[in-house]
Design a protein around this motif. Structure first.
Motif, PDB file in Angstrom:
ATOM      1  N   GLY A 146      52.913  66.892  23.574  1.00 47.18           N
ATOM      2  CA  GLY A 146      51.470  66.755  23.729  1.00 47.18           C
ATOM      3  C   GLY A 146      51.017  65.923  24.908  1.00 47.18           C
ATOM      4  O   GLY A 146      49.847  65.563  24.988  1.00 47.18           O
ATOM      5  N   ALA A 183      54.691  71.058  22.947  1.00 42.96           N
ATOM      6  CA  ALA A 183      55.053  70.751  21.564  1.00 42.96           C
ATOM      7  C   ALA A 183      54.034  69.755  21.042  1.00 42.96           C
ATOM      8  O   ALA A 183      53.398  69.063  21.819  1.00 42.96           O
ATOM      9  CB  ALA A 183      56.452  70.160  21.495  1.00 42.96           C
ATOM     10  N   CYS A 184      53.893  69.703  19.738  1.00 40.13           N
ATOM     11  CA  CYS A 184      52.919  68.785  19.153  1.00 40.13           C
ATOM     12  C   CYS A 184      53.318  67.343  19.444  1.00 40.13           C
ATOM     13  O   CYS A 184      54.492  67.016  19.530  1.00 40.13           O
ATOM     14  CB  CYS A 184      52.866  68.964  17.638  1.00 40.13           C
ATOM     15  N   LYS A 202      42.957  73.850  27.213  1.00 45.18           N
ATOM     16  CA  LYS A 202      44.142  73.293  27.876  1.00 45.18           C
ATOM     17  C   LYS A 202      44.673  72.102  27.074  1.00 45.18           C
ATOM     18  O   LYS A 202      45.874  71.989  26.830  1.00 45.18           O
ATOM     19  CB  LYS A 202      43.766  72.846  29.303  1.00 45.18           C
ATOM     20  N   THR A 203      43.748  71.233  26.657  1.00 42.50           N
ATOM     21  CA  THR A 203      44.145  70.064  25.857  1.00 42.50           C
ATOM     22  C   THR A 203      44.786  70.506  24.546  1.00 42.50           C
ATOM     23  O   THR A 203      45.796  69.951  24.114  1.00 42.50           O
ATOM     24  CB  THR A 203      42.910  69.191  25.552  1.00 42.50           C
ATOM     25  N   LEU A 230      46.324  73.361  23.926  1.00 46.73           N
ATOM     26  CA  LEU A 230      47.627  73.993  24.150  1.00 46.73           C
ATOM     27  C   LEU A 230      48.695  72.952  24.491  1.00 46.73           C
ATOM     28  O   LEU A 230      49.840  73.073  24.080  1.00 46.73           O
ATOM     29  CB  LEU A 230      47.529  75.040  25.259  1.00 46.73           C
ATOM     30  N   MET A 231      48.286  71.933  25.243  1.00 40.77           N
ATOM     31  CA  MET A 231      49.240  70.884  25.609  1.00 40.77           C
ATOM     32  C   MET A 231      49.793  70.210  24.360  1.00 40.77           C
ATOM     33  O   MET A 231      50.931  69.807  24.307  1.00 40.77           O
ATOM     34  CB  MET A 231      48.530  69.854  26.492  1.00 40.77           C
ATOM     35  N   SER A 232      48.942  70.096  23.343  1.00 41.53           N
ATOM     36  CA  SER A 232      49.372  69.469  22.097  1.00 41.53           C
ATOM     37  C   SER A 232      49.867  70.505  21.084  1.00 41.53           C
ATOM     38  O   SER A 232      50.091  70.162  19.925  1.00 41.53           O
ATOM     39  CB  SER A 232      48.226  68.665  21.487  1.00 41.53           C
ATOM     40  N   HIS A 233      49.997  71.744  21.569  1.00 43.79           N
ATOM     41  CA  HIS A 233      50.556  72.813  20.728  1.00 43.79           C
ATOM     42  C   HIS A 233      49.745  73.024  19.469  1.00 43.79           C
ATOM     43  O   HIS A 233      50.301  73.365  18.421  1.00 43.79           O
ATOM     44  CB  HIS A 233      52.016  72.478  20.378  1.00 43.79           C
TER      45      HIS A 233
END
Lengths: 385, 111
Positions: free
Chosen positions: A273, A293-294, B86-87, B89-92
């Motif tokens: 993240g 990834a989270c 985008k934010t 997706l970055m954090s899945h």
């Protein structure tokens, strides 16, 4: 507790009259009455008894008159209010008294019903002021604790540079500009063994004490886990398994963890993240390709993939938190990746210290007079080969 | 941040968010949103008017996703702006909810 009322008058008969009119309030412990015969005596009493809440004062008195007394009361740092007693129609003295900070006035001959209402109203204001002072003091002490927490938090981070003066195979530098509130950014670096350098940057969600505690926990857990020589992905996986086991509501930390082999230039990394770092290579600014990834803490069982990238001698890895790209100026514009990349393109050939300081200076210049809402953290590590 | 709630056909609850989803925004909607998540199995969130998503906003969305998932429900969001997406997706976050262009697709994904 009884309210303490000081009656200032040079007429001896008034004391008897007041005691009689307010005898019920005194008997029930609501009022405690004190008497003085001029301003000077009144000041002495106030000095002796710090609990006087209300001064009821005549204006014309020998030794020190009521208006002089009022002027002297203004210099006392206490929640105390004065009600003046003046001759009916003496508007000039009443105006002077009000301008000198009297809270209210009554006129002679005293109507005791009116006086009681005036006293109660005044005491209510005194109560409110006292309450405000108590809350202000509490707030101050909380702010002091926060300042201490913030210092403790920063002291966790390695802040002495050059950090590894005996190593000529790499160079690194990091800087954190904390926001006014205690934030949740951190960075870390450590030698895992003779050839491997661990590089960490993280950002805990939220602000204040919860974020500070979670940040201290996450950064310590990450370093302890990393020193077990796990791969980058396995390290984050383990950290996540601990952090995600907490009860709701979730807290999480976005984190990038890289392991630079300072002999071969291999960079092994994993991310959860966190904004992907930049790789500055031969004048070019590349974004390191991380697998999304989270953030650790969000979801139990998340898989973190370990990736690799071969660095060339003099390549610089630049880690940052969103405090950089989301720095906001007065007009509400974001610094954004674009500005960061524009600066970095012009930063070829600079040392980690120069790149970090330069970028931080750019961001600060951009923010200008606007309040800094988030921590700004940058770490640069250069592989020297 | 403002939020509005609407019951749609098929047992779907729609929540519309409006404003900056930062610390203040998250504080304003967190409790209400979680209460709704605890009471509705099929949830769509209209993100068209969310101009900014910070970490505390992400946290709220994660909590909502967890609550819905624990009750065997589904969560879909739609209309996210580019930076917000985008934010996410970055954090899945797309592993916890589905992200759609419009409400039709979002609703279809819940059926």
């Amino acid at each position: 507790m009884a309210y303490k009322i000081l009656i200032v008058d040079d007429e001896p008969d008034l004391e008897l009259l007041v005691r009689q009119k307010f005898r019920r309030q005194v008997r029930e412990g609501f009022f405690e009455l004190f008497f003085a015969h001029n301003g000077k005596e009144a000041l002495q009493q106030i000095e002796q008894d710090s609990g006087i809440d209300l001064v009821l004062s005549d204006i014309n008195m020998p030794v020190m008159d009521g208006l002089t007394l009022l002027a002297r009361l203004e210099g006392i740092d206490r929640e105390l209010k004065a009600v003046m007693v003046s001759a009916y129609g003496d508007m000039q003295n009443i105006r002077t008294a009000m301008n000198r900070g009297a809270y209210d006035f009554v006129t002679k001959p005293i109507n005791f019903e009116d006086l009681e209402i005036t006293i109660n109203k005044t005491l209510h204001t005194v109560d409110t002021l006292k309450q405000a002072r108590r809350e202000r003091e509490q707030l101050l002490s909380i702010q002091q604790e926060l300042a201490v927490a913030s210092r403790i938090q920063l002291s966790i981070l390695p802040r002495i540079f050059p950090a590894f003066p005996n190593h000529s195979d790499f160079d690194l530098f990091a800087e954190i500009i904390p926001a006014k509130d205690v934030g949740g950014d951190f960075y870390d670096f450590f030698l895992i063994d003779a050839d491997r350098l661990g590089l960490v940057i993280g950002d805990v969600c939220g602000k204040g004490i919860p974020a500070a505690i979670f940040m201290a926990m996450s950064s310590t857990l990450l370093r302890a886990t990393a020193l077990q020589k796990l791969s980058a992905g396995s390290c984050l996986q383990y950290v996540n398994s601990i952090l995600a086991a907490q009860y709701e509501p979730v807290m999480f930390v976005t984190v990038f963890y890289g392991i630079l082999n300072t002999r071969t230039g291999d960079l092994e990394f994993a991310s959860g993240g966190h904004p992907p770092p930049y790789l500055l290579s031969e004048g070019k600014v590349n974004i390191l390709d991380v697998k999304p990834a989270c953030a650790p803490g969000m979801v139990d069982g998340t898989r973190y993939e370990t990736c690799h990238r071969q660095l060339r001698p003099r390549d610089t890895l630049l880690l940052y938190t969103d405090g950089v790209t989301e720095a906001t100026d007065r007009a509400g514009n974001l610094f954004s990746e674009r500005s960061a990349e524009a600066y970095l393109r012009g930063a070829a050939g600079l040392s980690p210290k120069e790149v970090v300081s330069g970028l931080v200076t750019e961001v600060r210049k951009f923010i200008g007079e606007a309040p800094q809402s988030d921590d700004i953290t940058v770490l640069a590590a250069q592989y020297l080969g | 941040m403002q939020m509005a709630v609407e019951q749609l056909d098929g047992g779907i609850t729609k929540v519309s968010l409006d404003g900056r989803f930062d610390i203040a925004g998250a504080a304003a909607v967190d409790l209400k949103l979680n209460a709704i998540a605890g009471a509705s199995k099929l949830l769509v969130i209209d993100m068209r008017n969310v101009s900014f998503l910070a970490s505390m906003g992400l946290r709220t969305l994660v909590n909502v996703a967890r609550t819905v998932k624990n009750r065997g429900g589904k969560l879909a969001v739609f209309g996210t702006l580019e930076d917000v997406e985008k934010t996410m997706l970055m954090s899945h976050l797309d592993s916890m909810m589905t992200i759609h262009r419009d409400i039709q697709n979002a609703m279809a994904s819940l059926q």
